[in-house]
Design a protein around this motif. Sequence first.
Motif, short mmCIF file in Angstrom:
data_model
loop_
_atom_site.label_atom_id
_atom_site.label_comp_id
_atom_site.label_asym_id
_atom_site.label_seq_id
_atom_site.Cartn_x
_atom_site.Cartn_y
_atom_site.Cartn_z
N HIS A 214 0.90 -1.21 -0.01
CA HIS A 214 0.04 -0.14 0.01
C HIS A 214 0.80 1.38 0.18
N GLY A 216 0.95 5.49 -0.36
CA GLY A 216 0.45 6.75 -0.50
C GLY A 216 1.48 7.68 -1.09
N PHE A 234 -6.36 14.42 -7.51
CA PHE A 234 -6.28 12.94 -7.75
C PHE A 234 -5.14 12.82 -8.79
N GLY A 237 -3.93 5.60 -9.64
CA GLY A 237 -3.39 4.20 -9.11
C GLY A 237 -3.87 3.20 -10.01
N ASP A 241 -10.33 0.97 -7.84
CA ASP A 241 -10.92 1.60 -6.45
C ASP A 241 -9.97 2.90 -6.02
N ALA A 242 -8.90 3.18 -6.86
CA ALA A 242 -8.05 4.04 -6.55
C ALA A 242 -8.81 5.36 -6.26
N ARG A 245 -10.74 5.30 -3.14
CA ARG A 245 -10.17 5.18 -1.77
C ARG A 245 -9.30 6.53 -1.63
N ALA A 246 -8.89 7.39 -2.48
CA ALA A 246 -8.34 8.79 -2.33
C ALA A 246 -9.55 9.58 -1.69
N TRP A 249 -9.78 8.86 1.75
CA TRP A 249 -8.48 9.49 2.55
C TRP A 249 -8.69 11.05 2.76
N GLU A 284 -1.34 -1.21 -3.97
CA GLU A 284 -2.28 -0.39 -4.03
C GLU A 284 -1.47 1.04 -4.10
N THR A 286 -2.14 5.11 -3.70
CA THR A 286 -3.18 6.21 -4.04
C THR A 286 -2.28 7.45 -4.06
#
Length: 373
Positions: A214, A216, A234, A237, A241-242, A245-246, A249, A284, A286
């Motif tokens: 993962h 970031g 953004f 990714g 789902d990027a 997910r962002a 966050w 993953e 992000t």
Amino acid sequence: MTYAFPTDYARARAEFLRAAESAGARLRTFVLPGHQGPDGGELCVDTAYLGPAGPAKLLVTVSGTHGIEGFCGSACQSGILLGEGMARGLPGDTGVLLVHALNPYGFAYLRRVNEENIDLNRNFVDHDDPPHNDPYDLVHPVLVPPDAPAFAAGRLIGELTGLRELLGPQILQEAVTRGQYRQPDGLFYGGRRACWSRRVFQTIVAEQIAGAAHIGYLDLHTGLGARGVGEPIFRGGPDADAFQRARRWYGDALTASEQGTSSSTPIVGNTAGAVAAGIGPGSELTAITLEFGTQPGVEVLVALCADNWLHQHLPPAEAVRSELKSLIREAFCPAADEQWRGLVLQRAREVFGQALAGLADAKPGRRSTAARS
């Protein structure tokens, strides 16, 4: 807490290294060959890593992708992540990697571009088949007038106003900023080959980022958006789902250039894409740009044109001392605006915390056996 922003590249680097060593970070240095700073010193990309040798979760921050924007990014890295200890006391599966002054030449000579006039954030493309931005050819003669004996801000603003009325503000911004690959003396030039900073960054991705489950990613920038506002943009990714997910966050403040919600138009060849390409399947990512606004867009563009004119007509050592340099300095790191600097640090602190919290919530993943150094 407010930290003093560095006044030049050499001080920024010294403060970063001092803070990193005090925090117990593992350091690595890449020296730009064939160039020195205005003070005769080395120009370097430095990385500092805190955490386990094989982190499952990794926060990466990058400063100075656009040279002069490193004043802001370096202050955030040295002051908040290292000085305040935000990068220490992490969970046992989490690391923090700070990449400092990815474009050290631009940082030292107060330029957004590198030693070859290349915009590093447009250089990560296939140069055998570059994605040229055809509308740029229309605006190039306005931005870089041939044989101009002096920089004429009034003429430039008048002609830009005409182009804005002809094309519309959105199309004009895209034409100027998307990235171009035919005019080596122009703005937002992506180059004709992989430049040194790109090669260094790809090494960092392969040896210090790839392997984490993962990631970031925060690339720190200035110059777009409302003054003092830190906009999380953004940057993608590899998994579907990027974006969601962002959004979890960073909340509703998250924007996306491709959706037309950002102060930035879509760009090609950026560092986040290089991370996505280099980490391999199963990880993953992000990724965001954290963009801090400074001045209205036309003033920023005038500053970029003035800086381009300077370096077309003067040697670097003379250009860096020119009074015209005050334009680009104010466009990317306002020198005397303590309120702006306070807002920047406060927002950076918040976003760094959101990224670490997002990583903490990520499901445990595989751990790399690669050492971070």
